[in-house]
Design a protein around this motif. Structure first.
Motif, short mmCIF file in Angstrom:
data_model
loop_
_atom_site.label_atom_id
_atom_site.label_comp_id
_atom_site.label_asym_id
_atom_site.label_seq_id
_atom_site.Cartn_x
_atom_site.Cartn_y
_atom_site.Cartn_z
N SER A 69 4.78 -3.10 11.19
CA SER A 69 4.40 -1.44 11.67
C SER A 69 5.62 -0.79 11.00
CB SER A 69 4.33 -1.04 13.09
OG SER A 69 5.45 -1.51 13.82
N ASP A 98 -0.09 -2.84 10.01
CA ASP A 98 0.14 -1.31 10.52
C ASP A 98 1.12 -0.36 10.01
OD1 ASP A 98 -1.26 0.67 12.01
OD2 ASP A 98 -0.08 0.34 13.87
N SER A 136 2.80 2.37 7.91
CA SER A 136 2.33 3.81 7.86
C SER A 136 3.10 4.48 6.84
CB SER A 136 2.14 4.61 9.11
OG SER A 136 3.62 4.38 9.75
N ASN A 146 -2.02 1.92 7.40
CA ASN A 146 -2.52 3.23 7.81
C ASN A 146 -1.58 4.01 6.76
OD1 ASN A 146 -3.58 5.17 9.44
ND2 ASN A 146 -1.72 5.09 10.71
N SER A 152 -0.78 7.04 3.77
CA SER A 152 -1.19 8.35 3.53
C SER A 152 -0.55 8.64 2.43
CB SER A 152 -0.97 9.09 4.96
OG SER A 152 0.34 9.21 5.20
N ASN A 191 -7.19 2.48 3.89
CA ASN A 191 -6.08 3.43 4.42
C ASN A 191 -6.34 4.79 4.22
OD1 ASN A 191 -3.36 1.75 4.32
ND2 ASN A 191 -4.39 0.96 2.32
#
Length: 1009
Positions: free
Chosen positions: A665, A687, A689, A713, A715, A736
């Motif tokens: 993560s 996970d 981000s 995840n 962005s 995503n």
């Protein structure tokens, strides 16, 4: 000492045996070991068998006669010799004189300094003319006695002949010497001594140039240009070596035939082309002819070499031989000992060509290389005729089938046999056990079956390669009687049964053991067993070792390569494993059930480590790795936390990093610029981000071919810096939260892409026409976004989709890497993969990804007609345009898409009739035309009427099998209705599939994925 040509150890007190390695001195032309205390048997080998018995005289405990000298053209050999004395000034030297009626002079020379110009031979009762004829040819062979190089010349000792000096300068004028390799050659006063010049060898006696050695590899540079006729002035030239230079476009000069004293000609890897001149056969004293690695050369008449009666070494590796009677030409080279024809474009043997040769003798030939020549099984008939002389035989990578002849057991001097890469069948002959001198045997990559024989008599065997065959078991203990064995490779067979410590009790010299990819169980009955060997390489992949780690591995303190993958180990990783050996460079524990935590490895392992612990149960945070690591595969474990530790070191050697399918993560770190060798990066299914950092696509990505960030995840937008990664073949960022327009630079800069997946994100805008520049694309997936506008009409630019063949090449065009500092590693277990979405099920395409040709634009907001250009995509396998707002008719030429196996046009606004051409799609296995405005009768044909009625549901004006029959009056009956609410609960697409393919195999079966 591979370049050694002259070795004199005579008249000393040396003892022991002659080392077998001396047989590998392939350039040795003068040898004298006489008058020592050497004992044992003379090793077999071309260089040793070819010398006269006088070479070994005076060693009373030495046995094993050498082969007779090749004197057929010089009269019979003398059977009786008397020793008489002659005097060289200041030394006592003896010669031998024959007392038989048929006199032949044989000179036995012991060590002495070279004579000066004024010294002469003094003999007792010996005819000076006959003595001179014998002495001079012998001395001309030995550079130690009569040659002088630049490093040996002192001021005032040697002055070269002016005409030869001028000839060398004229020769230099025809060369392009960009880096001054020949800077020592010149007219300046301090350069006038040409015997000091680079590559020039002079005689101390005559001051003549006798050698020109300008091998580019030894000079560490390359000369280019032309080979000038000025060399003709070098009348005493004995050796000419212009190998590894750039004479591209040049032919072998015909004037070389004028060098009557030339004995050694080396023109290897010079870029020469054309027909080998017939005049070359006039160099009657030639003993060595090396023309290898000049693929533009052609021998169109082997008879042109038949006058080279002294030729002992002929190397034509990589040269074209168009003469269909090449065997006849070889037969006439009566002194030939070494023949290298590897990788030659050569006419195949036929029964008629072999009949001429099979009854003739080639007793002198000891080394034969015909590897990579597409040779057939008739070659065995030739070899059987030479079985008593052969020492080394290389027949690898040919088209030899059938059984291995038992006659190989008669090749009593055979030391090296390579039959790998053929189609040989049957069992390994038991006669191999008779080959007591055999030290290398390679039968790998064939179709051999049966048991691995014990080979008890092959006591000298050091390397045994039997991999990639169909062997089924081990005979007895098989390897117990091979005490000198160093390499044992039986991988990739069908071996079954149990291997125990009893198989290895006497293998004290074993360094490499590879039993991988068989059905063997390595069971040690004694838990504290200490093997008699210390291995460098141990490969036991797919051999059962479990459930515990084999404790005996702990004793292998010199190991550099350890592979225990797929070994059934269900154990906690032992602490000793990480400190097993300071030489450990490769560790593979993948596909087991190993658990535990990985410690700090930053100061462990050697070289450029490869670590593969994927598909296990390792947990905890990511450890630190050796900064020189080249491959790190940690996928399919339970690592958690941030991946920021990857930024602790620069990892400038890292080529592959796979952390996919873990529980990692946090943000994607911003340290990718230092990983300049990175070629494969896979962080999928974690996970992670945040935004994709711009450093990922900056100067450090020039080798990147695979980038997989899917199912995280992430962005933000795709950073424009990725345009610098122009070697990318696979880009997968699906699943995503990425947004923005589909970047135009993808089509402008990433033109080598074969897989592009932007699926399941938040991209919007239109499909840029620049995407059509991806001519090599095989998988184009932009599904489940918010793309609007029309489909570009340029999709027929996709070359892969237009060609109606099934590609078999790997998406990753690399198998390994070689760095500028000489370090290297290979990717031997990484398989490219991509996500497959079919009926709500997500799977990975891996080994069959290369077969897939797919376009998926489903679940977007596309409008307008389906471009007619789609019908030109004859190689497309899967097309999904469902869940858009497409209108118009289905193109009538759709039947041209002959390879199509899956077609989904559902949930659009298509109208008109189903084209009759669709019935010609013979491979079509999955079809969905539901929820459109199609009308009329479903065309008759197996492919269309054999589908379920739901395929056509939601088209009220459609009729005919499998729907209700069309009415002659009153219009068609309505097609079945679909409960869209129920459907949307499963997936927000209708009858949707992604990256689906039915692969029709050669056997006629199909594979549904």
């Amino acid at each position: 000492m591979q370049m050694l040509e002259c070795l004199d150890l005579s008249r000393n007190q040396l003892s022991g045996e002659i080392p077998i390695g001396m047989a590998g001195l392939t350039y040795l032309v003068v040898l004298d070991l006489s008058n020592n205390n050497i004992s044992g048997s003379i090793p077999s080998g071309t260089q040793l068998l070819g010398f006269s018995a006088s070479v070994y005289a005076g060693n009373s405990r030495l046995s094993g006669p050498p082969l007779a000298a090749c004197l057929a053209s010089h009269g019979p050999q003398t059977s009786q010799m008397l020793e008489v004395t002659w005097t060289w000034p200041f030394t006592g030297v003896k010669s031998s004189r024959a007392a038989a009626s048929n006199k032949t002079w044989i000179l036995l020379i012991s060590s002495f300094p070279p004579p000066t110009d004024n010294q002469e031979f003094e003999t007792e009762g010996m005819d000076d003319h006959k003595l001179l004829l014998l002495v001079l040819p012998m001395l001309s062979l030995c550079t130690r006695y009569v040659f002088v190089s630049a490093s040996e010349v002192r001021d005032g000792e040697v002055r070269c002949i002016e005409s030869e000096r001028r000839a060398l300068l004229d020769f230099k004028q025809g060369l392009i010497d960009e880096n001054g390799v020949l800077s020592s050659w010149g007219d300046e006063e301090h350069k006038k001594e040409c015997c000091r010049w680079t590559g020039v060898v002079c005689s101390k006696n005559t001051r003549r140039v006798i050698g020109l050695q300008l091998n580019g590899a030894k000079l560490r540079d390359q000369l280019r240009g032309n080979i000038s006729r000025a060399l003709l002035e070098l009348h005493h030239l004995n050796r000419l070596d212009l190998s590894n230079n750039g004479f591209h476009g040049n032919q072998i000069p015909e004037f070389i035939s004028s060098f009557k004293k030339l004995q050694h000609l080396h023109l290897m890897n010079c870029g020469l082309s054309g027909i080998i001149p017939y005049q070359l056969g006039n160099v009657s004293n030639l003993k060595t002819l090396d023309l290898r690695y000049n693929p533009g050369l052609d021998v169109d008449n082997f008879d042109c070499l038949s006058n080279l009666s002294f030729l002992s070494l002929l190397d034509l590796t990589g040269v074209k031989i168009s003469d269909t009677n090449w065997l006849r030409g070889i037969r006439r080279l009566s002194c030939l000992k070494e023949l290298y024809l590897g990788s030659c474009d050569i006419p195949q043997l036929t029964p008629s060509s072999l009949d001429f040769f099979v009854n003739s003798s080639s007793a002198s030939l000891a080394i034969l290389d015909l590897s990579g020549t597409k040779m057939n099984s008739l070659v065995f008939s030739w070899l059987v005729n030479m079985s008593t002389s052969l020492v080394r035989v290389e027949l690898s990578d040919n088209q030899i089938d059938g059984l291995i002849p038992h006659a190989f057991g008669s090749s009593i001097f055979l030391e090296y046999l390579d039959l790998s890469g053929n189609q040989l069948q049957g069992e390994i002959p038991k006669s191999f056990s008779k080959l007591s001198r055999l030290h290398f045997l390679d039968l790998s990559h064939n179709q051999l079956s049966g048991l691995v024989p014990e080979m008890r008599g092959s006591v000298s065997l050091r390397e045994l390669h039997l991999s990639h065959n169909k062997l089924t078991g081990l005979q007895g203990t098989s390897f117990e009687q091979l005490p000198k064995l160093e390499i044992l490779d039986v991988s990739y067979n069908f071996l079954q049964g149990i291997v125990s410590e009893s198989h290895f009790l006497k293998l004290h010299s074993l360094k490499v053991l590879d039993l991988s990819f068989n059905s063997l169980a390595f069971i040690v009955s004694t838990r504290d067993w200490t093997p008699p060997f210390q291995l460098n390489i141990l490969k036991l992949a797919s051999c059962y070792l479990g459930p515990h780690f084999p404790k005996w591995v702990q004793t292998q303190s010199n190991i550099s390569h350890l592979d225990l993958s797929s070994a059934g180990i269900s154990d906690r990783v032992p602490k000793w494993l990480w400190d097993l050996s300071p030489r450990l460079q490769y560790l593979n524990l993948s596909r087991n059930h190993v658990r535990g935590r990985v410690p700090d490895l930053s100061s462990k392992f050697a070289g450029f480590p490869t670590i593969d612990i994927s598909y296990n149960n390792f947990s905890g945070f990511l450890p630190l790795f050796n900064p020189n690591s080249s491959v790190l595969q940690l996928s399919r474990n339970m690592f958690r936390g941030s991946i920021s530790s990857i930024c602790t070191f620069s990892y400038t050697k890292l080529g592959l990093l796979d952390l996919s399918y873990n529980q990692l993560s946090g943000w994607l770190p911003d340290c990718w610029m230092s990983m300049t060798k990175l070629s494969i990066l896979n962080l999928a299914n974690n996970d992670i981000s945040g935004e994709i950092p711009r450093t990922l696509g900056q100067s450090g990505c020039w080798l990147l071919v695979t980038l997989q960030l899917r199912s995280n995840n992430l962005s933000g937008e795709l950073p424009s810096s990725l345009r610098n990664c122009q070697t990318l073949r696979l880009l997968d960022v699906g699943g995503n939260q990425l947004m923005g327009n589909v970047p135009t630079w993808i089509g402008t800069y990433l033109t080598r892409l074969m897989v592009l997946s932007l699926r399941d994100n938040k991209f919007y805008g239109t499909i840029p026409p620049e995407v059509c520049h991806l001519t090599e694309i095989q998988v184009l997936d932009i599904s489940r976004n918010k793309i609007s506008g029309r489909i570009p009409k340029c999709f027929n630019n996709f070359t892969s989709f237009v060609q109606d063949n099934r590609t078999t090449r790997s998406l990753i065009p690399i198998t390994g890497f070689v760095f500028s500092d000489g370090s290297r590693y290979k990717i031997d277990s990484y398989i490219e993969n991509a996500l497959v979405h079919w009926k709500g099920q997500e799977e990975e395409y891996n080994k069959t990804l290369r077969f897939l040709k797919l376009i998926d634009l489903s679940s977007n907001r596309l409008v307008g007609n389906i471009p007619k250009e789609f019908s030109l995509l004859r190689g497309l396998i899967s097309l999904n345009l469902s869940r858009n707002h497409l209108t118009g008719n289905i193109d009538s030429e759709i039947g041209q898409m002959g390879m199509l196996e899956s077609l989904d046009l559902s949930r659009n606004q298509l109208s008109g009739e189903i084209p009759i051409g669709m019935a010609a799609l013979n491979y079509l296995a999955v079809l969905d035309l539901s929820n459109n405005n199609l009308s009329g009768k479903i065309p008759p044909g197996t492919q269309l009427q054999g589908f379920d009625a739901m395929v056509y549901a939601g088209n009220n004006e459609l009729c005919g099998r499998p729907l209700a029959a069309c009415l002659s009056a009153g219009g068609p009956r309505p097609s079945p209705a679909i409960d869209h609410k129920k459907e949307d609960k499963n997936l927000d697409t209708g009858f949707t599939f992604l990256w689906y393919s039915v692969l029709f195999l050669d056997s006629g079966e199909s594979l549904l994925l």
